[in-house]
Every structure is written in C-alpha cells, then in structure tokens.
Design a protein around this motif. Structure first.
Motif, PDB file in Angstrom:
ATOM      1  N   ASP A   1      25.444  10.910  58.774  1.00 55.66           N
ATOM      2  CA  ASP A   1      24.736  11.671  58.020  1.00 55.66           C
ATOM      3  C   ASP A   1      25.149  11.260  56.581  1.00 55.66           C
ATOM      4  O   ASP A   1      25.754  10.330  56.502  1.00 55.66           O
ATOM      5  CB  ASP A   1      25.191  13.175  58.320  1.00 55.66           C
ATOM      6  CG  ASP A   1      24.689  14.145  57.012  1.00 55.66           C
ATOM      7  OD1 ASP A   1      23.690  14.374  56.639  1.00 55.66           O
ATOM      8  OD2 ASP A   1      25.575  14.627  56.221  1.00 55.66           O
TER       9      ASP A   1
ATOM     10  N   ASP B   1      24.004  13.233  52.957  1.00 56.81           N
ATOM     11  CA  ASP B   1      24.539  14.160  51.887  1.00 56.81           C
ATOM     12  C   ASP B   1      25.927  14.745  52.426  1.00 56.81           C
ATOM     13  O   ASP B   1      25.873  15.497  53.689  1.00 56.81           O
ATOM     14  CB  ASP B   1      23.529  15.178  51.662  1.00 56.81           C
ATOM     15  CG  ASP B   1      22.383  14.594  50.714  1.00 56.81           C
ATOM     16  OD1 ASP B   1      22.654  13.537  50.151  1.00 56.81           O
ATOM     17  OD2 ASP B   1      21.212  14.963  50.810  1.00 56.81           O
ATOM     18  N   GLY B   2      26.888  14.806  51.850  1.00 58.76           N
ATOM     19  CA  GLY B   2      28.180  15.417  51.835  1.00 58.76           C
ATOM     20  C   GLY B   2      29.112  14.651  53.072  1.00 58.76           C
ATOM     21  O   GLY B   2      30.161  15.133  53.432  1.00 58.76           O
ATOM     22  N   THR B   3      28.459  13.350  53.452  1.00 57.79           N
ATOM     23  CA  THR B   3      29.352  12.736  54.386  1.00 57.79           C
ATOM     24  C   THR B   3      29.554  11.378  53.970  1.00 57.79           C
ATOM     25  O   THR B   3      30.640  11.146  53.420  1.00 57.79           O
ATOM     26  CB  THR B   3      28.410  12.646  55.836  1.00 57.79           C
ATOM     27  OG1 THR B   3      28.150  13.970  56.272  1.00 57.79           O
ATOM     28  CG2 THR B   3      29.225  11.859  56.778  1.00 57.79           C
TER      29      THR B   3
ATOM     30  N   ASP C   1      28.622  16.571  58.389  1.00 57.67           N
ATOM     31  CA  ASP C   1      29.492  17.492  57.688  1.00 57.67           C
ATOM     32  C   ASP C   1      28.804  19.120  57.905  1.00 57.67           C
ATOM     33  O   ASP C   1      29.586  20.165  57.398  1.00 57.67           O
ATOM     34  CB  ASP C   1      29.814  17.678  55.990  1.00 57.67           C
ATOM     35  CG  ASP C   1      28.106  17.879  55.320  1.00 57.67           C
ATOM     36  OD1 ASP C   1      27.185  17.090  55.914  1.00 57.67           O
ATOM     37  OD2 ASP C   1      28.250  18.532  54.577  1.00 57.67           O
ATOM     38  N   SER C   2      27.668  19.171  58.332  1.00 60.91           N
ATOM     39  CA  SER C   2      26.962  20.616  58.502  1.00 60.91           C
ATOM     40  C   SER C   2      26.583  20.899  59.483  1.00 60.91           C
ATOM     41  O   SER C   2      26.476  20.102  60.626  1.00 60.91           O
ATOM     42  CB  SER C   2      25.657  20.418  57.254  1.00 60.91           C
ATOM     43  OG  SER C   2      26.129  20.136  55.888  1.00 60.91           O
TER      44      SER C   2
ATOM     45  N   ASP D   1      24.052  18.701  61.560  1.00 60.94           N
ATOM     46  CA  ASP D   1      24.628  17.505  62.223  1.00 60.94           C
ATOM     47  C   ASP D   1      25.425  18.136  63.786  1.00 60.94           C
ATOM     48  O   ASP D   1      25.642  17.158  64.356  1.00 60.94           O
ATOM     49  CB  ASP D   1      25.728  17.148  61.538  1.00 60.94           C
ATOM     50  CG  ASP D   1      25.475  16.538  60.071  1.00 60.94           C
ATOM     51  OD1 ASP D   1      24.358  15.815  60.116  1.00 60.94           O
ATOM     52  OD2 ASP D   1      25.825  16.761  59.089  1.00 60.94           O
TER      53      ASP D   1
HETATM   54 MG    MG Z   1      25.373  16.548  55.128  1.00 58.75          MG
END
Ligand code: MG
Ligand code: 2M8
Ligand code: MG
Length: 267
Positions: free
Chosen positions: A6, A8-10, A210-211, A214
């Motif tokens: 992933d 964003d955020g990863t 992260d979410s 995922d």
């Molecule tokens: Mg993400």
C-alpha cells in the motif's frame, strides 16, 4: 519473493507523503531483483508519476483493486508475452458509480461529499496534496472517495443499497471509497495465478498495509505486515499466522519490517 505494498500511511507518510526512510530498502530490493508491486487507492495518473520518480517498472494495482497493470518490460522479462502493457479490470466504471450514488443521495437524503462534488482546492484541503498531485488524484476511472458526513447507521444503509448494484465500500486513511466487486487481495491472488500460468515458480508474497482497505491483501499474502498508523488503530486480521505489526509508523515502520524480512531470508 514479491513485495506488494500500500502507499498512503504505509510506504508514504500519512501527512507528508514522503518515502525517504524507505529508499535504502527499495534500492536493496532492486539489487536483489525482487519486484515491488504498488497496490493502492490511488489512480493510474498518480501511479504514473510516482513510478517514474521511483524508477519502478513492476506490475501495480490502482483504485483499491479495480485494475491491475502488467507493464511490457515486466512481461518481456518474466514470460513469453511480448505484446505491450497488459491491463486487467476487476472493478466498476466510475461514471456508473457516480450515477448510482448521486441518485440514492437524493432519494435517501444521505450526507456525503465525493471527489466529483469537490473543486481542486477542497481536495487539497482534505489531503494536503500539491495542486498537480490533487488533480492526478481526481482523474479517477473506477472508484469514488467520499467524506461521509452522515451517521454510522446511514452509512450501513448506504452500503446495503449500493451492494444491491454490485458495489462495495472500503475505508482508507481519510476517505470511504465506493468501488466495484473488487479488493486489493483479489489482485494479489490474480498475480499469483499469473505466475503459475506463465510457468514461473510462484513466489511468496509479502504484503504491507495500514488500513481496513488493506485487510484482504494482507490476508491473502504469505507474510503480512501491518504498518502502524499515527492516525488510527491497526486493522483487525483475526487469525493469520505470519503477521507482523510495526512499532514505528509509515515508511520508517515499512523499512524496518522489510529489512528484518530480507535479513531473515538472507537476501
Ligand atoms: Mg494506506
Ligand atoms: C485517497 O486514498 C487514501 C488511501 O488510504 C485515503 O482514503 O485516505 C485517494 O483519493 C487517493 O487517490 C489520494 O492520493 C489519497 C490522498 O490522501 O486519498
Ligand atoms: Mg491506500
């Protein structure tokens, strides 16, 4: 080994979108010839820009599992196929998604704002992207990100109504995404089958995310890494044998976890 990640955020920091802490590990993957497949909510336009920047020519997935791409270079190296890029669509057409959700918004008086309702300035405000990056995020083909401004009860009702039309919801770091009958995990499995059909040894997949959007990908992977978020709780994978949850957030957690995995594999 194949790494599927992933963004964003990863691999990218939730707030700054920086991948700086991950650069040395990405170089190590390149040297070892391990594919780094990006699997994200982002659009093909966003991926074209990022993949150029990263000099990444590996297969990738856009808009939460809606479409996957096998670039010609990768095909030439890994199969007998020699006929340009290959695109495989698993999701729905965005114009059809928009027609449906705008109709039921009127009928049910749901409160939400989608990308189709926003000016570029509003997308910039919600995401912190630059203007050109926000424009790339807005060129969507298979999904609609929403800011949900109604109750959780109404969201469940919305979800049930769109399900009657073969659409579903997934939660990313900032938005709720309306997509077709697809997810990131189905794409991982598609690639696994592709390696088998191309008479390749099927690699083990390491997936990082992260979410909630995922979870399907992480569950389908051989090794799952949940990258900790500074903004929300880690998603629940129920029982999965090989799952790592990082201590650090974003690209720092990404880099530490993959370094450990590569060391363990003596790569
Ligand atoms: Mg993400
Ligand atoms: C959206 O996706 C993220 C992924 O987690 C989210 O839901 O928060 C998409 O619109 C994507 O295209 C965009 O780049 C991103 C920017 O934060 O937001
Ligand atoms: Mg994402």
């Amino acid at each position: 080994l194949v790494i599927m990640t992933d963004l964003d955020g990863t691999l990218l920091d939730h707030d700054t979108y920086s991948y700086a802490p991950a650069i040395p590990v990405m170089e190590r993957l390149k040297k070892a010839g391990i594919p780094l497949m990006l699997n994200t909510s982002k659009t093909a336009a966003e991926l074209m820009s990022l993949r150029n920047e990263l000099e990444n020519s590996d297969p990738y997935v856009v808009e939460n599992g809606s479409a996957l791409y096998l670039p010609a270079d990768f095909l030439a190296e890994n199969s007998a196929q020699n006929s340009g890029d290959h695109v495989h669509i698993l999701g729905a057409v965005r114009s059809e998604i928009l027609t449906l959700i705008q109709k039921i918004r009127v009928e049910e008086k749901f409160l939400f704002t989608g990308f189709a309702d926003m000016e570029v300035a509003e997308v910039i405000e919600y995401t912190g992207l630059s203007e050109s990056a926000a424009r790339r995020a807005m060129t969507r083909e298979f999904s609609e990100p929403l800011i949900w401004q109604d109750s959780a009860h109404q969201l469940r009702k919305f979800e049930a109504l769109i399900a009657n039309h073969g659409l579903r919801l997934l939660r990313g770091g900032r938005f709720v995404h309306v997509i077709g009958a697809c997810d990131k995990g189905k794409c991982l499995q598609w690639f696994r089958n592709w390696f088998a059909s191309a008479d390749q040894r099927v690699p083990r997949f390491v997936a990082l995310g992260d979410s909630q959007n995922d979870v399907a990908m992480l569950k389908t992977a051989d090794i799952a890494v949940i990258v900790r978020s500074s903004h929300h709780e880690p998603p629940d994978l129920e029982q999965q044998s090989a799952v790592i949850i990082t201590d650090e957030t974003g690209p720092q957690g990404w880099a530490t976890a993959l370094t450990q995995i590569l060391d363990d594999e003596q790569i």
